[in-house]
Design an enzyme around this catalytic site. Structure first.
Site, PDB file in Angstrom:
ATOM      1  N   LYS A 186       0.909  -1.218   0.183  1.00 33.35           N
ATOM      2  CA  LYS A 186      -0.088   0.036  -0.145  1.00 33.35           C
ATOM      3  C   LYS A 186       0.965   1.387   0.027  1.00 33.35           C
ATOM      4  O   LYS A 186       1.943   1.275   0.423  1.00 33.35           O
ATOM      5  CB  LYS A 186      -0.915  -0.162   1.278  1.00 33.35           C
ATOM      6  CG  LYS A 186      -2.040   0.862   1.125  1.00 33.35           C
ATOM      7  CD  LYS A 186      -3.212   0.320   0.189  1.00 33.35           C
ATOM      8  CE  LYS A 186      -4.248   0.943  -0.068  1.00 33.35           C
ATOM      9  NZ  LYS A 186      -5.498   0.292  -0.385  1.00 33.35           N
ATOM     10  N   ASP A 235      -6.945   4.101  -4.581  1.00 32.49           N
ATOM     11  CA  ASP A 235      -7.651   4.009  -3.209  1.00 32.49           C
ATOM     12  C   ASP A 235      -8.369   5.289  -2.815  1.00 32.49           C
ATOM     13  O   ASP A 235      -8.533   6.231  -4.159  1.00 32.49           O
ATOM     14  CB  ASP A 235      -6.557   3.518  -2.203  1.00 32.49           C
ATOM     15  CG  ASP A 235      -7.402   3.154  -0.840  1.00 32.49           C
ATOM     16  OD1 ASP A 235      -8.023   1.824  -0.924  1.00 32.49           O
ATOM     17  OD2 ASP A 235      -7.520   3.675   0.133  1.00 32.49           O
TER      18      ASP A 235
HETATM   19  P1  NDP Z   1     -13.119   7.410  -3.054  1.00 34.11           P
HETATM   20  O1  NDP Z   1     -12.079   8.401  -2.628  1.00 34.11           O
HETATM   21  O2  NDP Z   1     -13.467   7.372  -4.321  1.00 34.11           O
HETATM   22  O3  NDP Z   1     -14.307   7.847  -1.869  1.00 34.11           O
HETATM   23  C1  NDP Z   1     -14.179   7.804  -0.340  1.00 34.11           C
HETATM   24  C2  NDP Z   1     -15.311   8.150   0.176  1.00 34.11           C
HETATM   25  O4  NDP Z   1     -15.075   7.816   1.539  1.00 34.11           O
HETATM   26  C3  NDP Z   1     -16.008   9.432  -0.319  1.00 34.11           C
HETATM   27  O5  NDP Z   1     -17.360   9.519  -0.155  1.00 34.11           O
HETATM   28  C4  NDP Z   1     -15.350  10.254   1.018  1.00 34.11           C
HETATM   29  O6  NDP Z   1     -16.155  11.437   1.556  1.00 34.11           O
HETATM   30  C5  NDP Z   1     -15.516   9.178   2.054  1.00 34.11           C
HETATM   31  N1  NDP Z   1     -14.408   9.226   3.399  1.00 34.11           N
HETATM   32  C6  NDP Z   1     -13.067   9.425   3.145  1.00 34.11           C
HETATM   33  N2  NDP Z   1     -12.490   9.429   4.312  1.00 34.11           N
HETATM   34  C7  NDP Z   1     -13.393   9.896   5.054  1.00 34.11           C
HETATM   35  C8  NDP Z   1     -13.491   9.916   6.324  1.00 34.11           C
HETATM   36  N3  NDP Z   1     -12.250  10.124   7.098  1.00 34.11           N
HETATM   37  N4  NDP Z   1     -14.620  10.017   7.022  1.00 34.11           N
HETATM   38  C9  NDP Z   1     -15.747  10.130   6.518  1.00 34.11           C
HETATM   39  N5  NDP Z   1     -15.719   9.739   5.176  1.00 34.11           N
HETATM   40  C10 NDP Z   1     -14.737   9.566   4.387  1.00 34.11           C
HETATM   41  O7  NDP Z   1     -12.470   6.225  -2.425  1.00 34.11           O
HETATM   42  P2  NDP Z   1     -12.965   4.625  -2.577  1.00 34.11           P
HETATM   43  O8  NDP Z   1     -14.311   4.739  -2.780  1.00 34.11           O
HETATM   44  O9  NDP Z   1     -11.933   3.996  -3.593  1.00 34.11           O
HETATM   45  O10 NDP Z   1     -12.572   3.898  -1.199  1.00 34.11           O
HETATM   46  C11 NDP Z   1     -13.497   4.024  -0.264  1.00 34.11           C
HETATM   47  C12 NDP Z   1     -13.051   2.446   0.815  1.00 34.11           C
HETATM   48  O11 NDP Z   1     -12.848   1.388  -0.004  1.00 34.11           O
HETATM   49  C13 NDP Z   1     -11.603   2.745   1.345  1.00 34.11           C
HETATM   50  O12 NDP Z   1     -11.681   2.405   2.570  1.00 34.11           O
HETATM   51  C14 NDP Z   1     -10.715   2.092   0.419  1.00 34.11           C
HETATM   52  O13 NDP Z   1      -9.284   1.680   1.079  1.00 34.11           O
HETATM   53  C15 NDP Z   1     -11.656   0.841   0.079  1.00 34.11           C
HETATM   54  N6  NDP Z   1     -11.280   0.097  -1.098  1.00 34.11           N
HETATM   55  C16 NDP Z   1     -11.082   0.773  -2.196  1.00 34.11           C
HETATM   56  C17 NDP Z   1     -11.070  -0.218  -3.391  1.00 34.11           C
HETATM   57  C18 NDP Z   1     -10.880   0.482  -4.813  1.00 34.11           C
HETATM   58  O14 NDP Z   1     -10.714  -0.103  -5.724  1.00 34.11           O
HETATM   59  N7  NDP Z   1     -11.020   1.637  -5.014  1.00 34.11           N
HETATM   60  C19 NDP Z   1     -10.598  -1.545  -3.243  1.00 34.11           C
HETATM   61  C20 NDP Z   1     -11.187  -2.067  -2.082  1.00 34.11           C
HETATM   62  C21 NDP Z   1     -11.106  -1.164  -0.868  1.00 34.11           C
HETATM   63  P3  NDP Z   1     -15.324  12.787   1.239  1.00 34.11           P
HETATM   64  O15 NDP Z   1     -15.382  13.084  -0.340  1.00 34.11           O
HETATM   65  O16 NDP Z   1     -15.819  13.673   2.039  1.00 34.11           O
HETATM   66  O17 NDP Z   1     -13.891  12.481   1.758  1.00 34.11           O
HETATM   67  O1  2IT Z   2      -7.817  -1.979  -1.094  1.00 30.99           O
HETATM   68  C1  2IT Z   2      -7.613  -2.342  -2.118  1.00 30.99           C
HETATM   69  O2  2IT Z   2      -7.631  -3.270  -2.369  1.00 30.99           O
HETATM   70  C2  2IT Z   2      -7.519  -1.293  -3.268  1.00 30.99           C
HETATM   71  N1  2IT Z   2      -7.441  -0.157  -3.037  1.00 30.99           N
HETATM   72  C3  2IT Z   2      -7.356  -1.963  -4.638  1.00 30.99           C
HETATM   73  C4  2IT Z   2      -5.885  -2.288  -4.635  1.00 30.99           C
HETATM   74  C5  2IT Z   2      -5.498  -2.602  -6.337  1.00 30.99           C
HETATM   75  O3  2IT Z   2      -4.183  -2.810  -6.259  1.00 30.99           O
HETATM   76  O4  2IT Z   2      -6.254  -2.541  -7.037  1.00 30.99           O
END
Ligand code: NDP
Ligand code: 2IT
Length: 448
Positions: free
Chosen positions: A128, A168
């Site tokens: 990460k 992420d």
């Molecule tokens: P984005 O940046 O697209 O969206 C993040 C969302 O979470 C936004 O709505 C944001 O609100 C909210 N958020 C972020 N930080 C906080 C906080 N401290 N408190 C409250 N709300 C918060 O990210 P992703 O959708 O990609 O990621 C979301 C989660 O999923 C994370 O935990 C990430 O690690 C996990 N994840 C992502 C993957 C991927 O492929 N993208 C894969 C697997 C897991 P705001 O805009 O107001 O900050």
């Molecule tokens: O938390 C996760 O698994 C991710 N943000 C996706 C990682 C990736 O390599 O696609």
């Protein structure tokens, strides 16, 4: 509380050496607790110091990222890449750009990624990275200059057979494009060094949708096998409104569920008629706006300040898709009181340890992040395969493979839980199943 003396000793040592890294220690403790029955039956793990090695990253990089804003002011951020474990494949995991990013958060995410990637069945190690840079409110030019500076350092540590970053929080298609462009420019190589790329330069169809879709494929299989039930007809609450949340809502709706609420860090929207996802996509993906806008555009919906209140909304399925520790014991109590039957984690470690224990004690189906959200990285693995073959697959082909992988992850976790004598405990099942493969590889590869 840990019982096994070996696990206890290694955990105490990990605490002593990382005492300020609370998120990292939280993630380690959960894995250690799950592994107790397994470790007791495998003395060779202690003899080979597998747990001591597992909690120490193979490499932890921190670096300075200097960039200039649109007014000519110079800023310095801190960049990270934690190359945690390469026993079963090249380092793989996302990059997070968020002001809260620190070594603890990067290490907890990297640690979780080791087991998640193992569960996908693909040859992917765990990593990460990211920065405390905040992309919110920055111009495209500022984001580009930041990404170029970040990659100028990172490029020397990554490669398509070495370490393959992705997105992420705060890192989506725009950022991956800038990062990829800078890598190519510096290294003069057009390779699959990042995933989540644009479709016209090596990206995979269905990668954008993959984490959210995968979460629902997992949830559907869990409901089917453990409750003879399905997503259809259920009222659902999804926190967050980013990449994972949006495509979780899309697939949940396609499966016949009704999503009534979404959030961002400022608050949540509640729409009892069901969220209109085209409005959310316009606000979030096109305008990069705030979720409160939704209530201004959709009559009958409302915006409520404060993101934690979302868990007070009655629902049968809860999908936390925002960030770590967003769902605490009080929220868990509220969900159970209101009749939740299943909780599946789209975000990484969104439920506190107390919340998880409460769900399990109340017989709520609980799908832990490292199993339930593995669809994103799994599809990144499929993007790497397509890049290596210099070919690309149709959307349905990738989506079919994704569904297959998620169903398989559910069964790996479910089977491992049964083998450990804890049927239905998918936290234990996912940790044991993910760990088995990694520890077997570490035992085979000699000391490292
Ligand atoms: P984005 O940046 O697209 O969206 C993040 C969302 O979470 C936004 O709505 C944001 O609100 C909210 N958020 C972020 N930080 C906080 C906080 N401290 N408190 C409250 N709300 C918060 O990210 P992703 O959708 O990609 O990621 C979301 C989660 O999923 C994370 O935990 C990430 O690690 C996990 N994840 C992502 C993957 C991927 O492929 N993208 C894969 C697997 C897991 P705001 O805009 O107001 O900050
Ligand atoms: O938390 C996760 O698994 C991710 N943000 C996706 C990682 C990736 O390599 O696609």
């Amino acid at each position: 509380m840990l019982q096994n003396s070996y696990l206890k000793e290694v955990f105490q040592d990990t605490v002593a050496r990382n005492s300020d890294q609370t998120e990292f220690l939280q993630a380690v403790l959960e894995v250690f607790e799950s592994l107790e029955p397994y470790i007791a039956r495998h003395p060779e793990l202690q003899a080979n110091a597998i747990m001591e090695r597992l909690v120490e990253p193979e490499r932890m990089l921190t670096f300075r990222v200097t960039w200039e804003d649109d007014n000519g002011k110079i800023h310095v951020n801190r960049g990270y890449r934690c190359q945690f474990n390469s026993a079963i494949g090249p380092y793989k995991g996302g990059l997070r750009f968020h002001p809260s990013v620190n070594a603890s958060i990067i290490k907890f995410l990297g640690f979780e990624q080791i087991f998640k990637n193992s569960l996908t069945g693909l040859p992917l190690g765990g990593a990460k990275g990211g920065s405390n840079f905040d992309p919110k409110g920055k111009s495209d030019g500022e984001v580009m200059r930041f990404c170029q500076s970040f990659m100028t350092e990172l490029q020397r540590h990554i490669g398509s057979n070495c370490d393959v970053p992705a997105g992420d929080i705060g890192v989506g298609g725009r950022e991956i494009g800038y990062l990829f462009g800078q890598y190519k420019r510096l290294c003069n190589r057009f390779t699959g060094v990042l995933t989540g790329k644009g479709l016209v330069f090596g990206g995979s169809l269905a990668r954008t949708e993959a984490t959210g879709y995968g979460l629902l494929y997992f949830t559907e299989e869990m409901l089917r096998c453990l409750r003879q039930d399905s997503v259809a007809g259920k009222t659902i609450v999804v926190s967050g409104s980013g990449n994972v949340a949006i495509y979780a809502v899309e697939k949940a709706t396609q499966l016949g569920g009704k999503v009534v609420a979404m959030s961002d860090s400022q608050g949540y929207i509640w729409d009892e008629d069901g969220i209109k996802l085209n409005v959310v996509k316009q606000i979030k993906e096109v305008e990069r706006g705030r979720i409160r806008e939704y209530a201004k555009r959709v009559p009958g919906s409302r915006f409520v300040d404060g993101c934690r209140g979302i868990w007070r909304i009655p629902c049968q399925i809860a999908l936390p898709c925002a960030t770590q520790n967003e769902l605490d014991l009080e929220s868990a109590r509220m969900l159970v009181k209101n009749g939740v039957i299943a909780v599946a984690e789209g975000a990484n470690m969104p439920s506190t340890a107390e919340a998880v224990a409460f769900f399990q004690a109340n017989n709520i189906l609980f799908a832990p992040a490292k199993a339930a959200n593995a669809g994103g990285v799994a599809t990144s693995g499929l993007e790497m395969s397509q890049n290596s073959m210099r070919s690309s697959w149709e959307f349905d082909e990738v989506d079919d493979k994704l569904r297959h992988i998620m169903v398989n992850i559910f069964h790996q976790a479910d089977d491992a839980a049964k083998e450990c004598g804890h049927p239905g405990d998918l936290v234990m099942g996912a940790n044991v199943a993910g760990f088995k493969k990694v520890s077997t590889a570490m035992l085979s590869e000699g000391l490292f």
